[in-house]
Design a protein around this motif. Structure first.
Motif, PDB file in Angstrom:
ATOM      1  N   LEU A 132      18.726  21.912  64.158  1.00 46.75           N
ATOM      2  CA  LEU A 132      17.779  22.459  63.186  1.00 46.75           C
ATOM      3  C   LEU A 132      18.131  22.128  61.745  1.00 46.75           C
ATOM      4  O   LEU A 132      17.249  21.910  60.925  1.00 46.75           O
ATOM      5  CB  LEU A 132      17.697  23.982  63.333  1.00 46.75           C
ATOM      6  N   THR A 152      16.786  31.165  70.980  1.00 48.33           N
ATOM      7  CA  THR A 152      18.115  31.199  70.383  1.00 48.33           C
ATOM      8  C   THR A 152      18.337  32.496  69.624  1.00 48.33           C
ATOM      9  O   THR A 152      19.426  33.093  69.702  1.00 48.33           O
ATOM     10  CB  THR A 152      18.288  30.016  69.420  1.00 48.33           C
ATOM     11  N   ILE A 206      25.582  27.590  72.346  1.00 49.32           N
ATOM     12  CA  ILE A 206      24.129  27.500  72.183  1.00 49.32           C
ATOM     13  C   ILE A 206      23.763  27.505  70.709  1.00 49.32           C
ATOM     14  O   ILE A 206      22.988  26.662  70.231  1.00 49.32           O
ATOM     15  CB  ILE A 206      23.447  28.675  72.911  1.00 49.32           C
ATOM     16  N   LEU A 207      24.378  28.438  69.958  1.00 51.36           N
ATOM     17  CA  LEU A 207      24.060  28.513  68.539  1.00 51.36           C
ATOM     18  C   LEU A 207      24.451  27.230  67.832  1.00 51.36           C
ATOM     19  O   LEU A 207      23.713  26.718  66.978  1.00 51.36           O
ATOM     20  CB  LEU A 207      24.796  29.684  67.907  1.00 51.36           C
ATOM     21  N   THR A 209      13.884  27.950  68.351  1.00 56.54           N
ATOM     22  CA  THR A 209      14.474  29.057  67.593  1.00 56.54           C
ATOM     23  C   THR A 209      14.311  30.401  68.275  1.00 56.54           C
ATOM     24  O   THR A 209      15.231  31.220  68.245  1.00 56.54           O
ATOM     25  CB  THR A 209      13.833  29.135  66.203  1.00 56.54           C
ATOM     26  N   HIS A 246      18.917  35.188  72.101  1.00 57.92           N
ATOM     27  CA  HIS A 246      20.248  35.020  72.668  1.00 57.92           C
ATOM     28  C   HIS A 246      21.303  35.545  71.698  1.00 57.92           C
ATOM     29  O   HIS A 246      22.225  36.272  72.088  1.00 57.92           O
ATOM     30  CB  HIS A 246      20.495  33.544  72.960  1.00 57.92           C
ATOM     31  N   ALA A 247      21.151  35.199  70.405  1.00 54.63           N
ATOM     32  CA  ALA A 247      22.134  35.644  69.421  1.00 54.63           C
ATOM     33  C   ALA A 247      22.136  37.160  69.315  1.00 54.63           C
ATOM     34  O   ALA A 247      23.201  37.791  69.214  1.00 54.63           O
ATOM     35  CB  ALA A 247      21.829  35.015  68.060  1.00 54.63           C
TER      36      ALA A 247
END
Lengths: 313, 108
Positions: free
Chosen positions: A187, B80, A179-180, B77, B83-84
């Protein structure tokens, strides 16, 4: 803002203090925004809340999370702080009231900047023309400060130790998950594009070399965080950064010398172009490019250094 | 007050209410993952509501387009980041307590 500042002083958890400092910077950016200082707010948000938080986090990883509890109360620092604070508060008694039309700030050079800069410099954003042209010396000094600070950190942590030895083996496996990686792949180009927009739009709206440099560097820092330092080094090698950081200051100073050689004063851009206004445009463009080069490559260089140091441990 | 303004007020009010609830949840929930759940789910929706409300106030201008772009980036973002955060906690060994109400076990 006061609450966050007090907590930063009180807490022994340096990670929390770093995060609170970021919040403090963001709040002060909001305050600048309310005061109509858009450029300052932009810089504060990008530098204070963004990059310096990341750099401090790196420093924390390299050093340790918790502050040592002092064994005995330290009276001398308290005394120094109290004396300095009292002197500062005493100094504010001499300040004129905020916003009064007769203040020196509204009488001295500001009206000239506001009225003449359109004819003399020819760009809509007065802040940029003040920073890059009227007060070019100050901005040259700031750029040199950024470069010198980066040089100092480089000399302090391991820049010289690694000269003979092979480059340390970093954690090169893609340690971030899917995901990252996907989101940052989406981005990073957008952040880079926005950085370029801020760089070249600084004459028209809020923006300029400092903010653009930090934004460009932050895109690469995201890359470094997600894909590992090895991958980022393949895109932007450290040797390139070591050339680019001084090159920015050189470009700034060299623009000044070029004006000198063409018959003007140092950092006087009028002789650079066919018309004075054209010369100002070219000069400001070059100078802002120099600022952005130095700032972005210094920031990224610092992150490389910290990442290498963390990987060595 | 036009219909657009009324709609903007409703959207902004709903966003504020949601953020307030998220804040209460962040303070009151027992352990890390529940707190993160309260914050993470709500803040994306609240931001979307805020931006939609502001867009109604701005009308059909360039500002609304910029707000739409901001919303797009937030949609990427914000989840995310949460999640991180949750993943970092999981990888570093933080687990939920077995019984609700127990203090969370310290990460080891």
């Amino acid at each position: 803002m006061l609450v966050t500042a007090l907590f930063v002083v009180r807490t022994r958890d340096l990670l929390a203090a770093t995060m609170l400092l970021g919040a403090y910077s963001l709040l002060s950016a909001g305050m600048f925004m309310v005061l109509d200082a858009v450029d300052v707010a932009f810089t504060e948000a990008a530098v204070g809340a963004g990059v310096s938080t990341i750099l401090m986090l790196y420093a924390l990883v390299a050093s340790g999370r918790f502050e040592r509890t002092p064994t005995r109360p330290q009276w001398l620092p308290l005394l120094v702080v109290l004396a300095t604070g009292a002197a500062l508060v005493w100094g504010t008694f001499d300040l004129p009231p905020v916003g009064a039309p007769g203040n020196p700030v509204h009488q001295h050079v500001a009206p000239r900047y506001l009225q003449q800069s359109g004819a003399e410099i020819g760009i809509p954003n007065v802040v940029t023309s003040v920073l890059a042209s009227y007060r070019g010396y100050d901005t040259l000094g700031e750029t040199a400060v950024v470069f010198t600070a980066g040089l100092g950190v480089w000399l302090l942590i391991g820049g010289l130790q690694r000269r003979g030895a092979a480059a340390p083996v970093l954690a090169s496996a893609p340690h971030a998950n899917l995901i990252l990686r996907v989101v940052s792949k989406f981005l990073i180009p957008v952040i880079l594009l926005f950085g370029l927009y801020v760089q070249f739009h600084g004459e028209l709206g809020p923006g300029g070399g400092f903010q653009a440099g930090v934004i460009l560097a932050s895109a690469l820092i995201v890359h470094l965080q997600v894909f590992g330092a090895d991958q980022t080094r393949q895109i932007v090698p450290e040797s390139l950064l070591r050339v680019l950081a001084p090159l920015g200051v050189l470009l700034y100073g060299g623009t000044g010398v070029a004006g000198l050689l063409l018959g003007g004063n140092y950092l006087d851009y009028h002789p650079l172009g066919r018309t004075p206004v054209g010369g100002q445009h070219l000069g400001i463009l070059l100078v802002e490019l120099g600022v952005a080069l130095t700032v972005s490559s210094t920031m990224l260089l610092l992150c490389y250094l910290f990442a290498a140091r963390v990987a060595r441990r | 007050m036009t219909w657009l303004q009324l709609l903007a007020t409703l959207l902004l009010g709903a966003g504020s209410l949601l953020l307030l609830l998220a804040g209460i949840g962040l303070l009151r929930f027992p352990h890390f993952y529940a707190r993160l759940h309260a914050a993470a789910v709500v803040d994306t929706l609240a931001a979307a509501l805020f931006l939609a409300g502001l867009g109604c106030l701005f009308g059909a201008t360039l500002g609304t387009v910029k707000l739409g772009l901001i919303l797009l980036f937030l949609l990427f973002t914000s989840p995310t980041a949460c999640h991180a955060l949750a993943r970092a906690a999981w990888v570093s060994g933080l687990r939920e307590p077995a019984q609700p109400g127990e203090p969370p076990p310290s990460p080891s």
